[in-house]
Design a protein around this motif. Structure first.
Motif, PDB file in Angstrom:
ATOM      1  N   THR A  53       0.856  -1.187   0.000  1.00 19.85           N
ATOM      2  CA  THR A  53       0.000   0.000   0.000  1.00 19.85           C
ATOM      3  C   THR A  53       0.888   1.232   0.000  1.00 19.85           C
ATOM      4  O   THR A  53       1.837   1.318   0.779  1.00 19.85           O
ATOM      5  N   SER A  56      -0.186   7.990  -2.900  1.00 20.12           N
ATOM      6  CA  SER A  56      -0.030   8.610  -4.212  1.00 20.12           C
ATOM      7  C   SER A  56       0.141  10.112  -4.022  1.00 20.12           C
ATOM      8  O   SER A  56      -0.785  10.796  -3.571  1.00 20.12           O
ATOM      9  N   TRP A  63      -3.221   3.891  -2.231  1.00 18.99           N
ATOM     10  CA  TRP A  63      -3.549   2.907  -3.255  1.00 18.99           C
ATOM     11  C   TRP A  63      -2.847   1.600  -2.959  1.00 18.99           C
ATOM     12  O   TRP A  63      -1.706   1.579  -2.510  1.00 18.99           O
TER      13      TRP A  63
END
Length: 118
Positions: A53, A56, A63
């Motif tokens: 994980t 971004s 994400w």
């Protein structure tokens, strides 16, 4: 919200944005796949779910690698470097790691030969 173990959080040296670079490597071949960014939450999610994980920076959201593409990263181990400012995430990569469809983000043209100085 997932909470990062305080002993790990204490060791991290983050950017001014609260991020740590994460070098992602194929666990069995050593192939460098990509570079992502993690904050405490992303790292905690990675460690608790076994799925890589990231944060971004362009979309300003978390994400999970492969969530939409199917090119998942199954985390085998996570290490912190000696300075506490970089993570090494060893994964089993399904499919392409790069958003361009390449196996690795480092498949681009070679920049040129390195000439050693005397």
């Amino acid at each position: 919200m997932t909470v990062l173990d305080p002993t790990i959080a204490q060791r991290l040296k983050r950017t001014t944005d609260g991020l740590v670079p994460a070098v992602v490597q194929q666990h069995d071949t050593g192939e460098v796949l990509m570079l992502g960014w993690m904050d405490d939450e992303a790292l905690a999610r990675t460690l608790t779910t076994g799925r890589a994980t990231y944060w971004s920076r362009s979309r300003q959201e978390y994400w999970v690698k492969g969530e939409s593409s199917g090119h998942r990263q199954w985390v085998k181990e996570v290490r912190l470097d000696c300075d506490g400012d970089t993570l090494l995430v060893k994964v089993d990569q399904e499919g392409a790691a790069c958003h361009t469809g390449d196996r690795t983000c480092f498949d681009a043209a070679l920049l040129g030969p390195v000439e050693a100085s005397a």
